[in-house]
Write a protein that holds these residues in place. Structure first.
Motif, short mmCIF file in Angstrom:
data_model
loop_
_atom_site.label_atom_id
_atom_site.label_comp_id
_atom_site.label_asym_id
_atom_site.label_seq_id
_atom_site.Cartn_x
_atom_site.Cartn_y
_atom_site.Cartn_z
N MET A 185 0.83 -1.22 0.00
CA MET A 185 0.00 0.00 0.00
C MET A 185 0.86 1.26 0.00
O MET A 185 0.55 2.26 0.65
CB MET A 185 -0.96 0.00 1.19
N TYR A 186 1.96 1.19 -0.72
CA TYR A 186 2.91 2.30 -0.76
C TYR A 186 2.43 3.39 -1.72
O TYR A 186 2.07 3.11 -2.87
CB TYR A 186 4.28 1.80 -1.19
N ASP A 187 2.41 4.60 -1.24
CA ASP A 187 2.01 5.75 -2.05
C ASP A 187 3.16 6.75 -2.06
O ASP A 187 3.36 7.48 -1.08
CB ASP A 187 0.74 6.38 -1.49
N LYS A 188 3.89 6.77 -3.15
CA LYS A 188 5.09 7.62 -3.22
C LYS A 188 4.77 9.10 -3.17
O LYS A 188 5.66 9.94 -2.97
CB LYS A 188 5.90 7.29 -4.47
N ARG A 189 3.48 9.45 -3.32
CA ARG A 189 3.10 10.86 -3.30
C ARG A 189 3.03 11.42 -1.88
O ARG A 189 2.98 12.64 -1.70
CB ARG A 189 1.73 11.04 -3.98
N THR A 190 3.00 10.54 -0.89
CA THR A 190 2.86 11.01 0.49
C THR A 190 4.17 10.85 1.25
O THR A 190 4.89 9.86 1.08
CB THR A 190 1.76 10.23 1.24
#
Length: 255
Positions: A185-190
């Motif tokens: 569930m990795y979100d590079k935008r955060t």
């Protein structure tokens, strides 16, 4: 004999079943013979591979209790090289029955021993708790694979899980090892995802897989269609990530 991998995390909602299903799918796509064991009472891995739980005459419940042979419950999926040992919600009651048995901790290991020669990999999707079913999975396995979501409280409970692994290793399964930790569930935008990933790497060091599983709508949608994400949309970021995870798993287990 098969390499047995238990996908586990006592915390729910971390992508554990999604990881088990898609790892199994991509290992099978890599021409390895794979058995996915659904050891979660909700039966999400079973439905995630398009198996109708209501159509099952026997499942993990009967196999663990010794009512039928383990081989009798295994079903082929529509994907080449990928079989499943399915389950139904009845498995939730099975734990109570298991506590009455002399071999309550090794039921799964005994079952797997009957079919291990038929597979290259056996993937166990364990329940989100440190239950008797989870302990059975640990005792039956060569490796643990730990999905950890890149969100707040990500490492909550992990220390207890690793302590349980040490106890199982000392008492019942000296060959058990931590195969690796996969960030999900990795979100590079955060910035939060980046911070949590850094914490995971600090805690687990070289045990962290290089690939991260992104927060991806295709990954979330695929189970509702009863298919792995690689079948649902093989060009999606989620599918590509799980394909890479399978490659890393092969690399770590075939050394």
């Amino acid at each position: 004999m098969a390499t047995v991998i238990c996908v586990t995390n006592q915390k729910g909602g971390v992508g554990k079943t999604t990881t088990a299903v898609n790892l199994g799918y991509f290992l099978a796509k890599s021409k390895y013979k794979v058995l996915l064991i659904d050891s979660g009472p909700q039966g999400n891995a079973t439905s995630g591979l398009g198996i109708d739980k209501n159509s099952l005459n026997s499942s993990m419940t009967e196999a663990l209790l010794g009512v039928v042979k383990f081989s009798d419950i295994i079903k082929e999926t529509k994907y080449k090289n990928l079989d499943i040992a399915p389950t139904t919600p009845q498995l939730a009651n099975t734990e109570v029955e298991l506590t009455k048995m002399n071999k309550k901790f090794i039921c799964l290991r005994d079952g797997i021993s009957q079919v291990a020669q038929n597979y290259d990999y056996i993937i166990i999707d364990s329940p989100p708790s440190l239950s008797l079913l989870t302990v059975n999975g640990m005792i039956a396995s060569d490796y643990l694979l730990l999905p950890v979501q890149t969100e707040f409280y990500a490492l909550e409970g992990v220390a207890q899980l690793l302590e349980s692994m040490k106890l199982v290793k000392k008492a019942s399964n000296p060959k058990l090892k931590l195969l690796g930790v996969v960030a999900t569930m990795y979100d590079k935008r955060t910035s939060l995802s980046s911070q949590v990933l850094a914490e995971i790497k600090k805690y687990f060091k070289d045990k962290v897989f290089d690939v991260t599983i992104p927060r991806n709508v295709r990954v979330a949608e695929a189970p509702s269609h009863g298919v792995p994400v690689g079948s649902y949309d093989k060009f999606s970021k989620g599918a590509k990530a799980y394909k890479e995870l399978a490659r890393e798993v092969i690399e770590r287990t075939k050394k």
